[in-house]
Design a protein around this motif. Structure first.
Motif, PDB file in Angstrom:
ATOM      1  N   PHE A   8       0.835  -1.206   0.000  1.00  0.00           N
ATOM      2  CA  PHE A   8       0.000   0.000   0.000  1.00  0.00           C
ATOM      3  C   PHE A   8       0.872   1.258   0.000  1.00  0.00           C
ATOM      4  CE2 PHE A   8      -3.673  -2.332   2.269  1.00  0.00           C
ATOM      5  CZ  PHE A   8      -4.303  -2.606   1.059  1.00  0.00           C
ATOM      6  N   GLU A   9       1.867   1.246   0.906  1.00  0.00           N
ATOM      7  CA  GLU A   9       2.723   2.428   1.057  1.00  0.00           C
ATOM      8  C   GLU A   9       3.620   2.617  -0.165  1.00  0.00           C
ATOM      9  OE1 GLU A   9       6.026   4.238   4.198  1.00  0.00           O
ATOM     10  OE2 GLU A   9       4.866   2.444   4.756  1.00  0.00           O
ATOM     11  N   LYS A  10       4.173   1.518  -0.676  1.00  0.00           N
ATOM     12  CA  LYS A  10       5.080   1.581  -1.818  1.00  0.00           C
ATOM     13  C   LYS A  10       4.378   2.113  -3.066  1.00  0.00           C
ATOM     14  CE  LYS A  10       8.359  -1.237  -4.418  1.00  0.00           C
ATOM     15  NZ  LYS A  10       8.926  -2.581  -4.607  1.00  0.00           N
ATOM     16  N   ARG A  11       3.125   1.728  -3.249  1.00  0.00           N
ATOM     17  CA  ARG A  11       2.370   2.145  -4.441  1.00  0.00           C
ATOM     18  C   ARG A  11       1.717   3.510  -4.248  1.00  0.00           C
ATOM     19  NH1 ARG A  11      -1.411  -2.828  -5.849  1.00  0.00           N
ATOM     20  NH2 ARG A  11      -1.572  -1.824  -7.894  1.00  0.00           N
ATOM     21  N   GLY A  12       1.805   4.060  -3.049  1.00  0.00           N
ATOM     22  CA  GLY A  12       1.276   5.397  -2.796  1.00  0.00           C
ATOM     23  C   GLY A  12      -0.211   5.446  -2.532  1.00  0.00           C
ATOM     24  N   ILE A  13      -0.799   4.293  -2.267  1.00  0.00           N
ATOM     25  CA  ILE A  13      -2.246   4.260  -2.002  1.00  0.00           C
ATOM     26  C   ILE A  13      -2.545   4.834  -0.615  1.00  0.00           C
ATOM     27  CG2 ILE A  13      -4.248   2.745  -1.725  1.00  0.00           C
ATOM     28  CD1 ILE A  13      -2.957   0.884  -3.814  1.00  0.00           C
ATOM     29  N   PHE A  14      -1.721   4.467   0.365  1.00  0.00           N
ATOM     30  CA  PHE A  14      -1.848   5.029   1.709  1.00  0.00           C
ATOM     31  C   PHE A  14      -0.488   5.569   2.162  1.00  0.00           C
ATOM     32  CE2 PHE A  14      -5.199   1.660   1.837  1.00  0.00           C
ATOM     33  CZ  PHE A  14      -6.288   2.520   1.940  1.00  0.00           C
ATOM     34  N   THR A  15      -0.514   6.657   2.927  1.00  0.00           N
ATOM     35  CA  THR A  15       0.725   7.225   3.463  1.00  0.00           C
ATOM     36  C   THR A  15       1.190   6.403   4.660  1.00  0.00           C
ATOM     37  OG1 THR A  15      -0.432   8.684   5.009  1.00  0.00           O
ATOM     38  CG2 THR A  15      -0.037   9.534   2.778  1.00  0.00           C
ATOM     39  N   LYS A  16       2.406   6.692   5.124  1.00  0.00           N
ATOM     40  CA  LYS A  16       2.955   5.982   6.284  1.00  0.00           C
ATOM     41  C   LYS A  16       2.088   6.200   7.516  1.00  0.00           C
ATOM     42  CE  LYS A  16       7.364   5.081   8.530  1.00  0.00           C
ATOM     43  NZ  LYS A  16       8.817   5.348   8.514  1.00  0.00           N
ATOM     44  N   ALA A  17       1.612   7.453   7.711  1.00  0.00           N
ATOM     45  CA  ALA A  17       0.752   7.757   8.863  1.00  0.00           C
ATOM     46  C   ALA A  17      -0.567   6.992   8.766  1.00  0.00           C
ATOM     47  CB  ALA A  17       0.494   9.261   8.927  1.00  0.00           C
ATOM     48  N   GLU A  18      -1.106   6.878   7.553  1.00  0.00           N
ATOM     49  CA  GLU A  18      -2.374   6.166   7.359  1.00  0.00           C
ATOM     50  C   GLU A  18      -2.194   4.672   7.621  1.00  0.00           C
ATOM     51  OE1 GLU A  18      -4.790   8.849   4.084  1.00  0.00           O
ATOM     52  OE2 GLU A  18      -3.179   7.538   3.389  1.00  0.00           O
ATOM     53  N   VAL A  19      -1.050   4.125   7.219  1.00  0.00           N
ATOM     54  CA  VAL A  19      -0.774   2.709   7.478  1.00  0.00           C
ATOM     55  C   VAL A  19      -0.712   2.450   8.984  1.00  0.00           C
ATOM     56  CG1 VAL A  19       0.989   0.915   7.288  1.00  0.00           C
ATOM     57  CG2 VAL A  19       0.360   2.248   5.274  1.00  0.00           C
ATOM     58  N   LYS A  20      -0.070   3.364   9.720  1.00  0.00           N
ATOM     59  CA  LYS A  20      -0.024   3.228  11.183  1.00  0.00           C
ATOM     60  C   LYS A  20      -1.422   3.282  11.788  1.00  0.00           C
ATOM     61  CE  LYS A  20       4.633   4.990  12.121  1.00  0.00           C
ATOM     62  NZ  LYS A  20       5.417   6.057  12.764  1.00  0.00           N
ATOM     63  N   SER A  21      -2.258   4.153  11.236  1.00  0.00           N
ATOM     64  CA  SER A  21      -3.650   4.266  11.706  1.00  0.00           C
ATOM     65  C   SER A  21      -4.431   2.987  11.433  1.00  0.00           C
ATOM     66  CB  SER A  21      -4.319   5.456  11.010  1.00  0.00           C
ATOM     67  OG  SER A  21      -5.680   5.532  11.352  1.00  0.00           O
ATOM     68  N   ILE A  22      -4.183   2.379  10.266  1.00  0.00           N
ATOM     69  CA  ILE A  22      -4.851   1.109   9.924  1.00  0.00           C
ATOM     70  C   ILE A  22      -4.449   0.025  10.915  1.00  0.00           C
ATOM     71  CG2 ILE A  22      -4.959  -0.741   8.192  1.00  0.00           C
ATOM     72  CD1 ILE A  22      -4.637   1.471   6.035  1.00  0.00           C
ATOM     73  N   ILE A  23      -3.143  -0.048  11.224  1.00  0.00           N
ATOM     74  CA  ILE A  23      -2.654  -1.066  12.179  1.00  0.00           C
ATOM     75  C   ILE A  23      -3.306  -0.877  13.545  1.00  0.00           C
ATOM     76  CG2 ILE A  23      -0.626  -1.882  13.436  1.00  0.00           C
ATOM     77  CD1 ILE A  23       1.015  -1.144  10.915  1.00  0.00           C
ATOM     78  N   LYS A  24      -3.379   0.359  13.994  1.00  0.00           N
ATOM     79  CA  LYS A  24      -3.962   0.638  15.314  1.00  0.00           C
ATOM     80  C   LYS A  24      -5.445   0.268  15.351  1.00  0.00           C
ATOM     81  CE  LYS A  24      -4.342   4.214  18.859  1.00  0.00           C
ATOM     82  NZ  LYS A  24      -5.693   3.802  19.256  1.00  0.00           N
TER      83      LYS A  24
END
Length: 415
Positions: A8-24
């Motif tokens: 997701f992050e590599k392809r630019g679909i979600f930012t790093k902050a958004e990925v952290k939010s998804i994990i939480k």
């Protein structure tokens, strides 16, 4: 979930902050469904979050033009395709897993099963849907809705009439007094006949080249639950014709159709006796006879068959006559039966048709005979309702005068 999030992050679909939010968010939701007594609402909240996340992923992917890039790459190789699929279908797989976990715990909830079926249809998960139908039927063999949904899916989505037919025959073997199952199976066979007739018109209007009417649909490339080695996504159904089979399944025409898996030959220009029997609504007539044997004393049930027959036009006239004969035989003194028998002559005849005046007089004559031999307030009410409905739909002045005169006479007689 690490590889998919990295993708997701590599392809630019979600930012790093958004990925952290998804994990939480996922961590919190996982804790809620892993407690000692999780609620349905916990699972549903988790599923709703994942579905919304998938919706956002698709929207971002379209906006970034990633769909277009993948189409342009086309056959870029199996490895690249698998890499794309990693994040493209991971959320969908997660939703399947959540539904399966929820249904293992709350398998008795019919509404949850139906919700899962609708979602699976919406995302095109054919193979997962087939397995789920099988599980639901195994858990709830006496719930007609699962049999009907599975048969509709086989017929509409997979184009497999034989599987749909076997499903409903087995359902009726287990639930012989289910009116809904009888009516749905009856309607299915009429729909199949109608589809064959329409296809024959198209084919023989263009040279008469015969092709199969119904062919199983292969698994979609976008189905994360499909197996590339297995393109047949029909339910695995035992074809039982032994001692446990019903009278319907033992019928010679029904058995012959089950053995003819596909009906391709019905599209040939020359028809065999079996194929002629199929097009002459023989199977629906067999279903009707077995249905009234199983549910003998329900007049409204028989009227439903008549209503369905009329939806398919004049080609079902033989079947309609059989229903009328059974009403005359089994309900000889019922006002509703008298009304139906009297009005049967007008079925399919418009008020502007040249046949209408003569047929109307015949109907009125039959009503008069029945009212004389079996007078009752219910029959009188049915007669009056019939006359007023004809007055409303009729536009010819002489006929209106005639109907008014008959109506006055009937009302006076009733008084």
């Amino acid at each position: 979930m690490l590889p998919e999030l990295e993708d997701f992050e590599k392809r630019g679909i979600f930012t790093k902050a958004e990925v952290k939010s998804i994990i939480k968010r996922r961590t919190d939701l996982e804790y809620s469904i892993h407690r000692l007594s999780p609620l349905k609402s916990d699972f549903l909240r988790y599923i709703e979050y994942e579905i919304n996340l998938e919706r956002l992923r698709k929207k971002r992917k379209r906006r970034l033009g990633l769909d277009k890039e993948e189409k342009e790459r086309g056959g870029a190789g199996k490895k690249q395709k698998q890499k794309n699929r990693l994040s493209d279908f991971s959320i969908q797989r997660r939703v399947h897993g959540l539904y399966n976990r929820m249904l293992r715990r709350f398998g008795g909830d019919v509404e949850l099963w139906c919700q899962y079926f609708e979602w699976s249809k919406g995302v095109g998960s054919s193979k997962a849907l087939g397995r789920s139908f099988a599980r639901a039927i195994q858990l709830h063999p006496t719930k007609p809705i699962f049999w009907i949904m599975a048969a509709a899916w086989e017929f509409d989505e997979n184009g497999n009439m034989n599987s749909a037919r076997i499903l409903l025959q087995r359902a009726l073997r287990l639930n012989p007094t289910s009116q809904k199952l009888w009516l749905e199976y009856f309607k299915l066979e009429l729909l199949y006949i109608e589809k064959i007739k329409e296809r024959r018109k198209i084919l023989f209007g263009n040279g008469g080249i015969a092709v199969p009417i119904l062919t199983p649909r292969p698994a979609s490339d976008s189905d994360p639950s499909s197996d590339p080695q297995d393109s047949s996504l029909t339910l695995e159904i035992e074809d039982e014709e032994g001692e446990g089979s019903s009278a319907l399944e033992r019928n010679e025409t029904v058995r012959a159709l089950r053995n003819n898996r596909g009906g391709e030959d019905v599209l040939g220009e020359t028809l065999t006796p079996l194929q002629k029997a199929l097009l002459e609504v023989t199977v629906p007539r067999v279903i009707y006879r077995n249905a009234i044997d199983a549910i003998a004393d329900n007049l409204l049930f028989r009227i439903e068959f008549l209503r369905i027959y009329r939806l398919f036009g004049a080609d079902t006239k033989t079947g309609q006559e059989e229903v009328f004969e059974s009403l005359q035989r089994d309900f000889p003194t019922t006002p509703t039966s008298f009304a139906l028998l009297s009005e049967r002559h007008l079925a399919g005849i418009d008020t502007t048709s040249p046949q209408y005046p003569q047929t109307l007089k015949l109907t009125i004559s039959e009503y008069d005979i029945h009212l004389s031999t079996h007078p009752s307030p219910d029959l009188l009410q049915a007669y009056v309702s019939f006359l007023t409905s004809q007055l409303d739909s009729c536009s010819e002045d002489n006929l209106k005068l005639y109907l008014n005169a008959v109506l006055k006479k009937v009302l006076k007689r009733g008084e």
